[in-house]
Motif scaffolding. Structure first.
Motif, PDB file in Angstrom:
ATOM      1  N   LEU A  29       0.817  -1.204   0.000  1.00 39.56           N
ATOM      2  CA  LEU A  29       0.000   0.000   0.000  1.00 39.56           C
ATOM      3  C   LEU A  29       0.856   1.262   0.000  1.00 39.56           C
ATOM      4  O   LEU A  29       1.909   1.304   0.643  1.00 39.56           O
ATOM      5  CB  LEU A  29      -0.915   0.005   1.226  1.00 39.56           C
ATOM      6  CG  LEU A  29      -1.736  -1.258   1.469  1.00 39.56           C
ATOM      7  CD1 LEU A  29      -2.583  -1.112   2.735  1.00 39.56           C
ATOM      8  CD2 LEU A  29      -2.605  -1.589   0.272  1.00 39.56           C
ATOM      9  N   ALA A  33       0.130  10.036  -0.116  1.00 40.21           N
ATOM     10  CA  ALA A  33      -0.224  10.468  -1.469  1.00 40.21           C
ATOM     11  C   ALA A  33       1.027  10.815  -2.263  1.00 40.21           C
ATOM     12  O   ALA A  33       2.020  11.293  -1.704  1.00 40.21           O
ATOM     13  CB  ALA A  33      -1.142  11.680  -1.395  1.00 40.21           C
ATOM     14  N   THR A  71       1.423   7.563 -12.500  1.00 41.49           N
ATOM     15  CA  THR A  71       0.139   7.311 -11.837  1.00 41.49           C
ATOM     16  C   THR A  71       0.096   8.012 -10.487  1.00 41.49           C
ATOM     17  O   THR A  71       1.037   7.921  -9.704  1.00 41.49           O
ATOM     18  CB  THR A  71      -0.076   5.790 -11.635  1.00 41.49           C
ATOM     19  OG1 THR A  71      -0.029   5.140 -12.895  1.00 41.49           O
ATOM     20  CG2 THR A  71      -1.394   5.500 -10.946  1.00 41.49           C
ATOM     21  N   VAL A  73      -1.337   8.278  -6.713  1.00 34.88           N
ATOM     22  CA  VAL A  73      -1.859   7.348  -5.714  1.00 34.88           C
ATOM     23  C   VAL A  73      -2.239   8.115  -4.454  1.00 34.88           C
ATOM     24  O   VAL A  73      -1.663   9.159  -4.148  1.00 34.88           O
ATOM     25  CB  VAL A  73      -0.858   6.222  -5.370  1.00 34.88           C
ATOM     26  CG1 VAL A  73      -0.571   5.357  -6.589  1.00 34.88           C
ATOM     27  CG2 VAL A  73       0.439   6.786  -4.814  1.00 34.88           C
ATOM     28  N   ALA A  74      -3.223   7.578  -3.755  1.00 37.46           N
ATOM     29  CA  ALA A  74      -3.654   8.123  -2.468  1.00 37.46           C
ATOM     30  C   ALA A  74      -3.117   7.213  -1.370  1.00 37.46           C
ATOM     31  O   ALA A  74      -2.756   6.059  -1.627  1.00 37.46           O
ATOM     32  CB  ALA A  74      -5.183   8.173  -2.423  1.00 37.46           C
ATOM     33  N   ASP A  77      -3.623   3.200  -1.291  1.00 33.49           N
ATOM     34  CA  ASP A  77      -3.830   2.579  -2.604  1.00 33.49           C
ATOM     35  C   ASP A  77      -2.842   1.431  -2.790  1.00 33.49           C
ATOM     36  O   ASP A  77      -1.681   1.522  -2.372  1.00 33.49           O
ATOM     37  CB  ASP A  77      -3.618   3.581  -3.741  1.00 33.49           C
ATOM     38  CG  ASP A  77      -4.791   4.520  -3.959  1.00 33.49           C
ATOM     39  OD1 ASP A  77      -5.825   4.362  -3.276  1.00 33.49           O
ATOM     40  OD2 ASP A  77      -4.655   5.416  -4.819  1.00 33.49           O
ATOM     41  N   VAL A  79      -0.131  -0.483  -4.576  1.00 30.26           N
ATOM     42  CA  VAL A  79       0.896  -0.127  -5.561  1.00 30.26           C
ATOM     43  C   VAL A  79       1.679  -1.356  -6.017  1.00 30.26           C
ATOM     44  O   VAL A  79       2.743  -1.233  -6.617  1.00 30.26           O
ATOM     45  CB  VAL A  79       1.846   0.973  -5.033  1.00 30.26           C
ATOM     46  CG1 VAL A  79       1.088   2.277  -4.830  1.00 30.26           C
ATOM     47  CG2 VAL A  79       2.545   0.541  -3.747  1.00 30.26           C
TER      48      VAL A  79
END
Length: 130
Positions: A29, A33, A71, A73-74, A77, A79
């Motif tokens: 994860l 961000a 990309t 990501v938050a 998210d 990965v």
């Protein structure tokens, strides 16, 4: 697993991150961000690197199935997943290595987690004055 052990000099031996127990296939994860800036194989293992909005940069390995470079990501998210197979790992049987850099200086990733900062003694009542 191995904890953060920064080298005395930038080129010296040390452990530039932390190793987290994670069997092959575990979802990896995003810790914060940011934007994927590296997604590929380095030497013999998959690596994903995130440039975070606060300027820090996280690298996670061995990871497979990372999103494409660019990309967004938050926090939280997925990965990638902890890589299985022939990739060498300095953990047995497998772990996730998380390194964080501030510019060119590695910092302790665990210190960035909520409640994970350095221990600070707070002022309290002076003995005998209560």
């Amino acid at each position: 697993r191995a904890r953060f052990d920064p080298p005395a000099e930038r080129w010296s031996a040390g452990h530039r991150g932390v190793d987290l127990d994670a069997p092959a296939g575990t979802a990896v994860l995003a810790p914060a961000a940011g934007t994927v800036v590296v997604a590929g194989v380095v030497v013999d293992r998959g690596v994903v690197t995130l440039q975070h909005d606060d300027g820090l940069r996280s690298s996670l390995e061995p990871v497979t199935g990372a999103p494409a470079v660019g990309t967004r990501v938050a926090p939280g998210d997925v990965v990638g997943r902890v890589q299985d197979g022939p990739a060498r790992s300095h953990c047995t049987p497998r772990c996730l290595h998380w390194g964080v850099r501030d510019g060119e200086v590695y910092v302790d990733p665990l210190g960035l987690l909520p409640g994970g900062g350095p221990v600070v003694l707070l002022p309290g009542p002076v003995r005998g004055t209560a």
